[in-house]
Enzyme design. Structure first.
Site, PDB file in Angstrom:
ATOM      1  N   ASP A  83       0.858  -1.192   0.000  1.00 14.24           N
ATOM      2  CA  ASP A  83       0.000   0.000   0.000  1.00 14.24           C
ATOM      3  C   ASP A  83       0.899   1.249   0.000  1.00 14.24           C
ATOM      4  O   ASP A  83       1.896   1.297   0.727  1.00 14.24           O
ATOM      5  CB  ASP A  83      -0.849  -0.054   1.283  1.00 14.24           C
ATOM      6  CG  ASP A  83      -1.910   1.021   1.338  1.00 14.24           C
ATOM      7  OD1 ASP A  83      -2.403   1.425   0.278  1.00 14.24           O
ATOM      8  OD2 ASP A  83      -2.259   1.434   2.467  1.00 14.24           O
ATOM      9  N   HIS A  84       0.546   2.246  -0.785  1.00 16.45           N
ATOM     10  CA  HIS A  84       1.251   3.541  -0.782  1.00 16.45           C
ATOM     11  C   HIS A  84       2.772   3.444  -0.914  1.00 16.45           C
ATOM     12  O   HIS A  84       3.509   3.991  -0.068  1.00 16.45           O
ATOM     13  CB  HIS A  84       0.914   4.352   0.475  1.00 16.45           C
ATOM     14  CG  HIS A  84      -0.501   4.834   0.502  1.00 16.45           C
ATOM     15  ND1 HIS A  84      -0.972   5.857  -0.289  1.00 16.45           N
ATOM     16  CD2 HIS A  84      -1.574   4.416   1.224  1.00 16.45           C
ATOM     17  CE1 HIS A  84      -2.252   6.051  -0.056  1.00 16.45           C
ATOM     18  NE2 HIS A  84      -2.663   5.175   0.844  1.00 16.45           N
ATOM     19  N   GLU A 135      -2.383   6.294  -7.958  1.00 21.85           N
ATOM     20  CA  GLU A 135      -3.356   7.217  -7.350  1.00 21.85           C
ATOM     21  C   GLU A 135      -3.346   8.522  -8.127  1.00 21.85           C
ATOM     22  O   GLU A 135      -2.289   9.044  -8.462  1.00 21.85           O
ATOM     23  CB  GLU A 135      -3.008   7.484  -5.874  1.00 21.85           C
ATOM     24  CG  GLU A 135      -3.955   8.509  -5.221  1.00 21.85           C
ATOM     25  CD  GLU A 135      -3.853   8.534  -3.695  1.00 21.85           C
ATOM     26  OE1 GLU A 135      -3.678   7.463  -3.085  1.00 21.85           O
ATOM     27  OE2 GLU A 135      -3.948   9.634  -3.120  1.00 21.85           O
ATOM     28  N   ASN A 232     -10.154   0.503   1.158  1.00 18.76           N
ATOM     29  CA  ASN A 232      -8.982   0.377   2.036  1.00 18.76           C
ATOM     30  C   ASN A 232      -9.307   0.794   3.470  1.00 18.76           C
ATOM     31  O   ASN A 232      -9.860   1.872   3.690  1.00 18.76           O
ATOM     32  CB  ASN A 232      -7.854   1.296   1.545  1.00 18.76           C
ATOM     33  CG  ASN A 232      -7.031   0.667   0.454  1.00 18.76           C
ATOM     34  OD1 ASN A 232      -7.462  -0.279  -0.179  1.00 18.76           O
ATOM     35  ND2 ASN A 232      -5.853   1.200   0.219  1.00 18.76           N
ATOM     36  N   ASP A 234      -7.598   1.031   7.405  1.00 22.15           N
ATOM     37  CA  ASP A 234      -6.462   0.932   8.316  1.00 22.15           C
ATOM     38  C   ASP A 234      -6.828   1.458   9.710  1.00 22.15           C
ATOM     39  O   ASP A 234      -6.773   0.733  10.705  1.00 22.15           O
ATOM     40  CB  ASP A 234      -5.274   1.726   7.737  1.00 22.15           C
ATOM     41  CG  ASP A 234      -3.998   1.515   8.534  1.00 22.15           C
ATOM     42  OD1 ASP A 234      -4.039   0.830   9.574  1.00 22.15           O
ATOM     43  OD2 ASP A 234      -2.941   2.036   8.140  1.00 22.15           O
TER      44      ASP A 234
HETATM   45  P1  13P Z   1      -8.141   4.662   6.763  1.00 21.57           P
HETATM   46  O1  13P Z   1      -6.967   4.675   7.687  1.00 21.57           O
HETATM   47  O2  13P Z   1      -8.891   5.931   6.740  1.00 21.57           O
HETATM   48  O3  13P Z   1      -8.963   3.464   6.960  1.00 21.57           O
HETATM   49  O4  13P Z   1      -7.505   4.532   5.278  1.00 21.57           O
HETATM   50  C1  13P Z   1      -6.784   3.376   4.981  1.00 21.57           C
HETATM   51  C2  13P Z   1      -6.111   3.475   3.670  1.00 21.57           C
HETATM   52  O5  13P Z   1      -6.540   4.165   2.771  1.00 21.57           O
HETATM   53  C3  13P Z   1      -4.924   2.679   3.477  1.00 21.57           C
HETATM   54  O6  13P Z   1      -4.376   2.875   2.221  1.00 21.57           O
HETATM   55  O1  G3H Z   2      -2.994   4.888   4.035  1.00 26.14           O
HETATM   56  C1  G3H Z   2      -2.101   4.324   4.643  1.00 26.14           C
HETATM   57  C2  G3H Z   2      -1.965   4.206   6.061  1.00 26.14           C
HETATM   58  O2  G3H Z   2      -3.086   4.511   6.804  1.00 26.14           O
HETATM   59  C3  G3H Z   2      -0.724   4.891   6.569  1.00 26.14           C
HETATM   60  O3  G3H Z   2       0.018   3.858   7.023  1.00 26.14           O
HETATM   61  O4  G3H Z   2       1.469   4.735   8.874  1.00 26.14           O
HETATM   62  O5  G3H Z   2       1.855   2.520   7.814  1.00 26.14           O
HETATM   63  O6  G3H Z   2       2.372   4.592   6.528  1.00 26.14           O
HETATM   64  P1  G3H Z   2       1.518   3.956   7.592  1.00 26.14           P
HETATM   65 ZN    ZN Z   3      -4.543   4.913   1.550  1.00 29.10          ZN
END
Ligand code: 13P
Ligand code: G3H
Ligand code: ZN
Length: 283
Positions: A83-84, A135, A232, A234
């Site tokens: 991710d990212h 993105e 997504n 997190d």
């Molecule tokens: P949230 O932390 O808002 O759920 O977003 C998660 C996310 O986009 C991870 O890429």
């Molecule tokens: O969108 C991504 C996460 O919420 C940020 O995660 O703190 O592991 O970089 P990270």
């Molecule tokens: Zn994200």
């Protein structure tokens, strides 16, 4: 069963439902997500970030998550994704470790630079059979942007999205339609027309909605209708995990076996994921 993210998203797109992509940072969180998927008989995606790779050690966190998937899910497809990724080098690092699905997030750059970095990643990744998410537009972060972002400025321009996809041949796209990472920062209502327009211009591309922790039924329904196949999550998992840790460091601090604490945190995350799976699958 370790499965390709590409197959999971394609299957969801073909059948008009959405899956959750959940960020995990250790064995317990990975188990929580996989156990929820198995209990709900529903495919999911587990994902790690650059920070998580740094935290656990690239290969170590990869091995841990992969082992959890392989040992705990015999039949339910579970994808594993970066991710990212913020640079060409960090994406290559993840591919070299073994991930077969990555995100290049060059959304902070100008459109031309975003296209150029994304294309470089896609060319390399596709030569290794790796699936790529880009993105376009910016999905802001809680605490890292102004209290009220200028949504018109940062939301995805549908024509730019089409251009980026055509130029780079990227496989999936994270879009900005009023969604935000973390809690409390969303646009009052997502820009549904914009999302429909994006979907109309790039109908074969599965769309990914970041920042879905605080998304509720009616928003999920509208988003899925307009091409979103992956949400997504997190923050909600972090909150569930940390809430348990906090309880144990305050009211229950006489517990000295960390496994008791971690097992409870794992169970709390599993519960959240089960609810999210229901929400995304049958909003
Ligand atoms: P949230 O932390 O808002 O759920 O977003 C998660 C996310 O986009 C991870 O890429
Ligand atoms: O969108 C991504 C996460 O919420 C940020 O995660 O703190 O592991 O970089 P990270
Ligand atoms: Zn994200």
């Amino acid at each position: 069963m370790l499965a390709s993210v590409k197959d999971i998203l394609q299957e969801a797109k073909n059948n008009g439902y959405a899956v959750g992509a959940f960020n995990v940072f250790n064995m317990e969180e990975a188990q929580a997500v996989v156990r929820a998927a198995v209990k709900k008989h529903t495919p999911v995606i587990l994902q790690v970030t650059e920070k998580t790779l740094d935290y656990g050690g690239d290969g170590i966190i990869f091995d841990v998550v992969k082992a959890v998937i392989e040992r705990e899910s015999a039949t339910i497809p579970v994808g594993f994704h970066l991710d990212h990724g913020h640079s060409f080098d960090s994406v290559i690092r993840a591919i070299d470790v073994g991930l077969d699905s990555v995100m290049i997030d060059a959304s902070a750059y100008s459109l031309r630079e975003n296209i150029s970095v994304t294309k470089r990643v896609v060319d390399y990744a596709h030569s290794k059979n790796v699936f790529v998410q880009a993105e376009i537009g910016i999905v802001p972060y809680l605490g890292e942007t102004d209290p009220s972002p200028d949504w018109e400025k940062i939301m995805t321009n549908p024509l730019d999205a089409k251009w980026l996809v055509e130029e780079t041949k990227v496989d999936t796209l994270a879009i900005s339609v009023g969604n935000a990472h973390g809690f409390f920062r969303e646009r009052s209502e997502p820009d549904w027309n914009r999302l429909s327009e994006i979907n109309k211009l790039i109908p074969s591309i599965p769309l990914v909605l970041h920042g879905a922790s605080d998304w509720v039924n009616h928003k999920v329904i509208e988003a899925v209708k307009r091409g979103v196949v992956c949400f997504n999550v997190d923050t909600d998992l972090r909150v569930a995990f940390n809430t348990v840790l906090c309880q144990f460091t305050h009211d229950k601090c006489n517990i000295i076996d960390p496994r008791v604490v971690m097992a409870e945190a794992r169970a709390a995350v599993q519960k959240v994921v089960e609810n999210k799976i229901d929400l995304f699958r049958n909003p």
